[in-house]
Design an enzyme around this catalytic site. Structure first.
Site, PDB file in Angstrom:
ATOM      1  N   HIS A 418       0.818  -1.209   0.000  1.00 40.49           N
ATOM      2  CA  HIS A 418       0.000   0.000   0.000  1.00 40.49           C
ATOM      3  C   HIS A 418       0.857   1.265   0.000  1.00 40.49           C
ATOM      4  CE1 HIS A 418      -3.702   1.990  -0.002  1.00 40.49           C
ATOM      5  NE2 HIS A 418      -4.359   1.275   0.906  1.00 40.49           N
ATOM      6  N   ASP A 422      -2.372   1.951  -4.619  1.00 41.54           N
ATOM      7  CA  ASP A 422      -3.612   2.312  -3.926  1.00 41.54           C
ATOM      8  C   ASP A 422      -4.676   1.237  -4.165  1.00 41.54           C
ATOM      9  OD1 ASP A 422      -2.513   4.671  -2.992  1.00 41.54           O
ATOM     10  OD2 ASP A 422      -3.114   5.789  -4.800  1.00 41.54           O
TER      11      ASP A 422
END
Length: 447
Positions: A418, A422
């Site tokens: 992450h 995204d």
């Protein structure tokens, strides 16, 4: 005995020991077994009568052979590997080896490296034992260069058989000893010793309730280098990446129908099995080209975007999980992918995979479905950014055009970092893979 004559120019090239042999061969008769004469191979000793000298072997012209020892070093295994563990000596001291013949196996963090002999000769000394750590460039074993020994030169085993033959009669000599001791008084103590046995029988009866059934032993085995490296890398991935997993499901009906219809034709024409991995690899390559962040990696404070797709395919081996790499998957078709996966998988199972086969990789696919996995969260293979997990195909009721039907379904999972990817890119990636696999016609149309 007549003295040996040799050319003065050649005499100057001989060693001090060789000069003494040539000038006084009779004094050398009892030393030949412990000493080698080192002269150029083209140099000969001439003599009229040297029938008693072991150098001539009853010939008028004798060639003195040249023996050389070569110390073989631990070979270079890879740029990132400086040491390994010696797992096995395939050849032992005293055995003859041909050039390029396997001598030993060294276990490293990634693969097992085979050490071959650089020349033909006999192993005279080794500098490491099995399970020892060996450094690259260190002395490994000593090789006496030369041809294979003749078939007739094998007396040492006979010497070992003689002592064995001499030891055989010893039990025969000990056999009469029981015959010399016919003592009738011996049974009396045996009869006296019999009564205590029933007295001890009640003791186990009191402990019957405490009996433990089954084997409760433990066995400690040293963790091999590959397993230690895998554990280190997986823990490093958990500590470094901000890992998150997203899921989706795929209806495998159309792909299974395609495979069932053409698998025999593919085997007949291309000599390779038509599996599901090629479709998922190609669908992932299409999605990675559309979402370059999933194919990227983090290097310090920089993002590295790759304009190629090198796909790591997880393969399970007896020693652990390895990830050989398919290069430039974006340029491959289904058949190319299947051929490369089959070749790399076979090398991994035969323990012949090399460091170069596993170097690099920008994205990984792991297929736990071959073991029956229903769902799981794969761990990112650093420095990559994402990994796709495939799972087992199970028939489940699903809604199709307002009706409930039984379809073969597979869960897929994408674990991603992450820090770079995204949620939008991760979900879009899985949806794109789902679209391509559920309708293989999209591969032809490029939509």
């Amino acid at each position: 005995m007549q003295s040996t004559r040799i050319a003065p120019a050649a005499m100057r090239t001989l060693s001090a020991t060789a000069r003494r042999v040539v000038s006084r061969p009779s004094s050398f008769v009892h030393q030949t077994r412990n000493l080698h004469v080192q002269v150029p191979t083209a140099m000969y000793i001439r003599s009229d009568r040297l029938s008693h000298s072991p150098l001539t072997n009853n010939t008028s012209r004798t060639q003195v052979r040249y023996y050389a020892d070569k110390v073989v070093k631990v070979p270079q295994m890879a740029e990132s590997i400086s040491e390994g563990t010696l797992k096995q000596w395939v050849k032992q001291v005293g055995e003859f080896v041909q050039q390029d013949e396997e001598v030993a196996t060294i276990e490293t963090d990634k693969v097992d490296v085979t050490v071959n002999s650089p020349a033909s000769g006999t192993i005279v000394e080794v500098y490491a034992q099995e399970e020892d750590n060996v450094l690259v460039g260190a002395d490994f074993f000593k090789l006496e260069l030369g041809d294979a020994p003749k078939e007739g030169s094998a007396p040492p085993p006979k010497k070992e058989e003689k002592p064995a033959a001499e030891e055989a009669p010893k039990p025969a000599e000990e056999a009469p000893k029981p015959a010399e001791t016919p003592k009738p008084a011996a049974p009396a103590p045996a009869a006296a010793a019999a009564p205590p046995t029933p007295a001890s029988s009640p003791a186990p009866a009191a402990d019957e309730g405490k009996k433990v059934f089954g084997n409760r032993t433990e066995n400690r085995v040293k963790m091999n280098r590959m397993r230690m490296r895998i554990a280190e890398r997986l823990k490093q991935s958990q500590d470094t990446a901000a890992a998150l997993t997203t899921f989706n499901e795929i209806d495998m009906t159309n792909l299974m129908a395609l495979r069932a219809e053409y698998k025999d034709a593919v085997v007949k024409k291309h000599g390779v099995k038509f599996g599901f991995m090629s479709a998922f690899a190609k669908a992932s390559a299409v999605a990675l080209e559309e979402l370059p962040a999933v194919n990227a990696s983090i290097d310090g404070n920089e993002i590295v975007y790759h304009d190629y797709i090198d796909m790591s395919i997880a393969v399970s081996t007896p020693k652990g999980l390895v990830t050989p790499v398919l290069r430039n998957v974006e340029d491959m078709n289904f058949i190319d992918i299947e051929k490369n996966i089959a070749a790399l998988g076979q090398k991994a199972r035969d323990n012949k995979i090399t460091i170069e086969d596993m170097a690099g990789g920008t994205f990984t696919i792991s297929n736990g479905g071959i073991f029956g996995s229903l769902m799981g969260t794969p761990i990112i293979n650093l420095p990559q950014t994402a990994i796709l997990g495939m799972h087992g195909i199970k028939e489940r009721p699903i809604a199709v055009n307002g009706k409930v039907e039984i379809r073969p379904m597979m869960y897929i999972a994408l674990t991603y970092d992450h820090r770079l990817v995204d949620g939008r890119e991760a979900v879009t990636f899985l949806v794109r893979v789902k679209e391509m696999v559920e309708d293989p016609r999209r591969f032809l149309l490029g939509v």
